[in-house]
Design an enzyme around this catalytic site. Structure first.
Site, PDB file in Angstrom:
ATOM      1  N   GLU A  89      -3.913  -6.326  15.406  1.00 51.32           N
ATOM      2  CA  GLU A  89      -3.453  -5.022  14.919  1.00 51.32           C
ATOM      3  C   GLU A  89      -4.611  -4.015  14.965  1.00 51.32           C
ATOM      4  O   GLU A  89      -4.398  -2.825  15.190  1.00 51.32           O
ATOM      5  CB  GLU A  89      -2.891  -5.146  13.495  1.00 51.32           C
ATOM      6  CG  GLU A  89      -2.055  -3.949  13.067  1.00 51.32           C
ATOM      7  CD  GLU A  89      -1.257  -4.189  11.792  1.00 51.32           C
ATOM      8  OE1 GLU A  89      -0.100  -4.617  11.871  1.00 51.32           O
ATOM      9  OE2 GLU A  89      -1.801  -3.937  10.699  1.00 51.32           O
ATOM     10  N   GLY A 133      -4.610  -1.809   5.350  1.00 48.67           N
ATOM     11  CA  GLY A 133      -3.781  -2.938   4.918  1.00 48.67           C
ATOM     12  C   GLY A 133      -4.404  -4.288   5.247  1.00 48.67           C
ATOM     13  O   GLY A 133      -4.525  -5.168   4.389  1.00 48.67           O
ATOM     14  N   ARG A 134      -4.861  -4.462   6.503  1.00 47.60           N
ATOM     15  CA  ARG A 134      -5.389  -5.776   6.905  1.00 47.60           C
ATOM     16  C   ARG A 134      -6.803  -6.024   6.387  1.00 47.60           C
ATOM     17  O   ARG A 134      -7.389  -7.070   6.660  1.00 47.60           O
ATOM     18  CB  ARG A 134      -5.309  -5.935   8.424  1.00 47.60           C
ATOM     19  CG  ARG A 134      -5.899  -4.793   9.211  1.00 47.60           C
ATOM     20  CD  ARG A 134      -5.501  -4.835  10.678  1.00 47.60           C
ATOM     21  NE  ARG A 134      -5.938  -3.642  11.394  1.00 47.60           N
ATOM     22  CZ  ARG A 134      -5.245  -2.522  11.483  1.00 47.60           C
ATOM     23  NH1 ARG A 134      -4.072  -2.427  10.879  1.00 47.60           N
ATOM     24  NH2 ARG A 134      -5.703  -1.480  12.150  1.00 47.60           N
ATOM     25  N   GLU A 180      10.700  -4.503   4.356  1.00 51.85           N
ATOM     26  CA  GLU A 180      10.785  -5.921   3.960  1.00 51.85           C
ATOM     27  C   GLU A 180      10.451  -6.071   2.475  1.00 51.85           C
ATOM     28  O   GLU A 180      11.151  -6.747   1.721  1.00 51.85           O
ATOM     29  CB  GLU A 180       9.786  -6.773   4.771  1.00 51.85           C
ATOM     30  CG  GLU A 180      10.126  -6.949   6.234  1.00 51.85           C
ATOM     31  CD  GLU A 180       9.509  -5.893   7.137  1.00 51.85           C
ATOM     32  OE1 GLU A 180       9.194  -4.791   6.652  1.00 51.85           O
ATOM     33  OE2 GLU A 180       9.349  -6.173   8.340  1.00 51.85           O
ATOM     34  N   LYS A 188       0.847  -1.189   0.000  1.00 52.51           N
ATOM     35  CA  LYS A 188       0.000   0.000   0.000  1.00 52.51           C
ATOM     36  C   LYS A 188       0.888   1.247   0.000  1.00 52.51           C
ATOM     37  O   LYS A 188       0.695   2.163  -0.772  1.00 52.51           O
ATOM     38  CB  LYS A 188      -0.905  -0.032   1.234  1.00 52.51           C
ATOM     39  CG  LYS A 188      -1.869   1.100   1.314  1.00 52.51           C
ATOM     40  CD  LYS A 188      -2.764   0.973   2.530  1.00 52.51           C
ATOM     41  CE  LYS A 188      -3.513   2.274   2.755  1.00 52.51           C
ATOM     42  NZ  LYS A 188      -4.383   2.247   3.924  1.00 52.51           N
ATOM     43  N   LYS A 235       9.232   0.160  13.331  1.00 57.76           N
ATOM     44  CA  LYS A 235       9.865   0.454  12.036  1.00 57.76           C
ATOM     45  C   LYS A 235      10.944   1.511  12.231  1.00 57.76           C
ATOM     46  O   LYS A 235      12.057   1.397  11.729  1.00 57.76           O
ATOM     47  CB  LYS A 235       8.828   0.967  11.036  1.00 57.76           C
ATOM     48  CG  LYS A 235       7.845  -0.092  10.581  1.00 57.76           C
ATOM     49  CD  LYS A 235       6.916   0.475   9.516  1.00 57.76           C
ATOM     50  CE  LYS A 235       5.799  -0.485   9.161  1.00 57.76           C
ATOM     51  NZ  LYS A 235       4.775   0.083   8.319  1.00 57.76           N
ATOM     52  N   HIS A 283      -3.568 -32.853  19.216  1.00 61.14           N
ATOM     53  CA  HIS A 283      -2.350 -33.557  19.625  1.00 61.14           C
ATOM     54  C   HIS A 283      -1.225 -32.580  19.935  1.00 61.14           C
ATOM     55  O   HIS A 283      -0.066 -32.968  20.013  1.00 61.14           O
ATOM     56  CB  HIS A 283      -1.951 -34.555  18.531  1.00 61.14           C
ATOM     57  CG  HIS A 283      -3.070 -35.503  18.228  1.00 61.14           C
ATOM     58  ND1 HIS A 283      -3.304 -36.637  18.966  1.00 61.14           N
ATOM     59  CD2 HIS A 283      -4.081 -35.423  17.314  1.00 61.14           C
ATOM     60  CE1 HIS A 283      -4.386 -37.238  18.497  1.00 61.14           C
ATOM     61  NE2 HIS A 283      -4.883 -36.514  17.500  1.00 61.14           N
TER      62      HIS A 283
HETATM   63  O1  F6P Z   1       2.529  -4.245   9.866  1.00 59.38           O
HETATM   64  C1  F6P Z   1       2.163  -2.905   9.745  1.00 59.38           C
HETATM   65  C2  F6P Z   1       1.613  -2.610   8.417  1.00 59.38           C
HETATM   66  O2  F6P Z   1       1.489  -1.245   8.347  1.00 59.38           O
HETATM   67  C3  F6P Z   1       0.285  -3.317   8.166  1.00 59.38           C
HETATM   68  O3  F6P Z   1      -0.800  -2.638   8.662  1.00 59.38           O
HETATM   69  C4  F6P Z   1       0.296  -3.455   6.691  1.00 59.38           C
HETATM   70  O4  F6P Z   1      -0.627  -4.412   6.307  1.00 59.38           O
HETATM   71  C5  F6P Z   1       1.723  -3.856   6.461  1.00 59.38           C
HETATM   72  O5  F6P Z   1       2.457  -3.057   7.364  1.00 59.38           O
HETATM   73  C6  F6P Z   1       2.242  -3.695   5.061  1.00 59.38           C
HETATM   74  O6  F6P Z   1       2.166  -2.376   4.603  1.00 59.38           O
HETATM   75  P1  F6P Z   1       2.318  -2.003   3.087  1.00 59.38           P
HETATM   76  O7  F6P Z   1       1.219  -2.662   2.335  1.00 59.38           O
HETATM   77  O8  F6P Z   1       2.240  -0.519   3.037  1.00 59.38           O
HETATM   78  O9  F6P Z   1       3.662  -2.500   2.627  1.00 59.38           O
END
Ligand code: F6P
Length: 538
Positions: free
Chosen positions: A345, A259-260, A204, A198, A504, A376
């Site tokens: 979150e 995002g979620r 990452e 987003k 972050k 189990h």
């Molecule tokens: O983990 C934090 C967060 O901001 C989430 O809310 C989001 O889904 C994720 O990082 C990834 O963010 P982006 O889609 O901006 O890379």
């Protein structure tokens, strides 16, 4: 939140916690009919809970005192429910008829869905060609959090609908092991990467995308052909084009989708690529059916509202700290991880919407895994441990792959766990059984207490005919709205995540300490670990 109702619930809890759920069934043969309901292809049995008519009445008053009905309208009609970021949370508009969106945005949303459809067809028909002129055989989604968990969960859940045209893979972790594991088995000339972010600034995703691009180049793909191997989904068109992705290969996203909550947007591309656009649209339809139910059903017959209120009931009045989710459906094995982000979150917050400390506990931990494996691993603790956990069991009636009686046994296992959790086994029962087996009184005294299972553990059971795109869509929307219901009662904003931002920022400080001579302004423990890292790094 009304203090009097809260106090009435506290008082009511002390009475009801002393009852046995099993006894409530003996007292009322209609209990299952009263405390179960169907909506959007799902059936919820919530009768195995510490609830009576009075509980539901009080919880209903609590919801009314928090203006839940108008807050549901706010959500669904595009009011700025995400008040700290001054924007709506309109994921529901992506699966319905665009309610809450202005005409221009609605048009862009529809265009995006038709672009997705064309893109999926191109991939499926072998019309999207890589640098060597060969069709794409594999797609790798690079994203994390909401740009990964929802798509992974839904595409895994819908495995029986796999069109088997293109392999779909996921890379999320900054740990290079995950990316390397994928790249080792892929051919760069027939692989396409979707950079799903987003913000297009998540470290990452950025690093994995850069490494994937380097891998393509190192394998001989020329800079001018890189565009054939990368598309993006983002709100940040500038950063995505800056990365080298052609504007026509960027699928837009919008700041009004969290995002979620974004698997319903083009972030859901991996789902559509795996199961086809028709099935993706069917999932959207299922989600929309749940939205309509959430909007129109009275609270007492409203599945997400009931799940949300039950969660509040246990969190705030029984003081439970963990909720467990156990899908008895192997394909739903990623559902608990997806819910961890959705629930924790969203509602892991400690200030109210207007910035004051919350007056009550909010979301605790969520964990789970697919049953029957869980029986189990951790069910021992559920049956005989000292903690009480409300548990949601999810089990479809039909399997996509019936083999012998396996699925019947799966279903029976699921129900028998909910039954055992409720009934338990008394000392008297065990002593009687042991006497019948001819055990000595000494053995009975020594061993019987170890075999006692207290029972009286609350559970919900969610079932459906089959896990299909429609029922999966409804299931996801059900939990989204459960989360929203909780947030309204707790008066918190379910749509921001400022806590994650801190991690972050601080990771940049630590990285700087690791790469500079002097550690900089970090605490003693972190500085010691950084030194250890430097000393042992090969
Ligand atoms: O983990 C934090 C967060 O901001 C989430 O809310 C989001 O889904 C994720 O990082 C990834 O963010 P982006 O889609 O901006 O890379």
């Amino acid at each position: 939140m009304d203090k009097e109702i809260w106090q009435a619930l506290e008082k009511h809890q002390t009475g009801i916690a002393a009852l046995r759920i099993e006894k409530l069934f003996e007292d009322d043969p209609e209990r299952f009919e009263k405390y179960s309901l169907e909506a959007a292809g799902l059936m919820l049995d919530y009768s195995k809970n510490f609830i009576t008519e009075e509980t539901l009445e009080l919880l209903n008053h609590l919801a009314e005192s928090c203006d839940l009905a108008s807050r549901i309208e706010d959500l669904l009609t595009g009011k700025k429910v995400n008040n700290t970021e001054d924007r709506p949370a309109l994921h529901t508009a992506l699966r319905g008829d665009g309610d809450g969106l202005d005409a221009a945005t609605r048009k862009i949303v529809n265009e995006t869905f038709s672009r997705m459809g064309n893109f999926v067809s191109q991939l499926h028909n072998g019309d999207w060609l890589g640098a060597s002129g060969n069709p794409i055989t594999d797609v790798v989604n690079i994203g994390i959090g909401g740009s990964d968990l929802g798509p992974v969960m839904a595409s895994t859940a819908l495995t029986p609908y796999d069109q088997k045209k293109v392999g779909v893979h996921f890379v999320s972790n900054i740990d290079p092991e995950q990316l390397s594991e994928q790249l080792e088995v892929l051919d760069p000339y027939t692989t396409l990467f979707i950079v799903s972010s987003k913000s297009f600034s998540t470290i990452e995703t950025r690093m994995n995308a850069e490494s994937a691009r380097e891998w393509c180049k190192a394998n001989g793909i020329k800079q001018e052909d890189i565009g054939k191997h990368f598309v993006a989904v983002s709100t940040n068109i500038k950063a995505a084009t800056g990365f080298g992705i052609a504007e026509e290969n960027i699928f837009p996203m919008w700041d009004w989708v969290g995002g979620r909550y974004s698997l319903w947007s083009a972030i859901g591309l991996p789902i559509a690529i795996k199961v086809g656009m028709d099935n993706f649209n069917a999932m959207r339809r299922g989600g929309h059916l749940m939205d309509q139910h959430f909007r129109s059903a009275p609270f007492r017959e409203n599945m997400p509202v009931l799940l949300g209120l039950l969660s509040v009931w246990y969190t705030n009045f029984f003081k439970t700290e963990t909720q467990i989710i156990i899908p008895y459906d192997y394909n739903l094995n990623k559902f608990p991880s997806y819910l961890q982000q959705l629930e924790m979150e969203s509602n892991g917050k400690s200030v109210t919407r207007d910035g004051k400390p919350v007056a009550c506990m909010t979301k605790g931990a969520i964990f789970g895994e697919a049953g029957s494996n869980t029986q189990h691993s951790f069910h021992q603790l559920l049956h005989q441990g000292t903690h009480c956990f409300p548990i949601d069991f999810i089990v479809p009636v039909n399997s996509h792959h019936p083999i012998g009686a396996q699925h019947d046994y799966l279903f029976a296992n699921c129900l028998s766990q909910t039954r055992a959790l409720m009934k338990g086994r008394s000392l008297e029962d065990i002593q009687k059984e042991m006497r019948g087996q001819g055990k000595s009184e000494e053995d009975i005294t020594r061993l019987a207490p170890h075999r006692v299972v207290p029972g009286n553990k609350p559970t919900n059971t969610l079932t459906m005919e089959k896990v299909t795109p429609e029922t999966l869509g409804a299931l996801i929307a059900l939990y989204e709205h459960k989360v929203y219901t909780e947030s309204v009662i707790w008066d918190i904003n379910a749509f921001d995540q400022w806590g994650v931002e801190l991690g972050k920022v601080l990771s940049e400080d630590v990285y700087a300490a690791m790469t500079h001579e002097t550690p900089g302004d970090i605490d003693g423990s972190t500085a010691g670990l950084v030194e250890y890292y430097k000393k042992h790094q090969k």
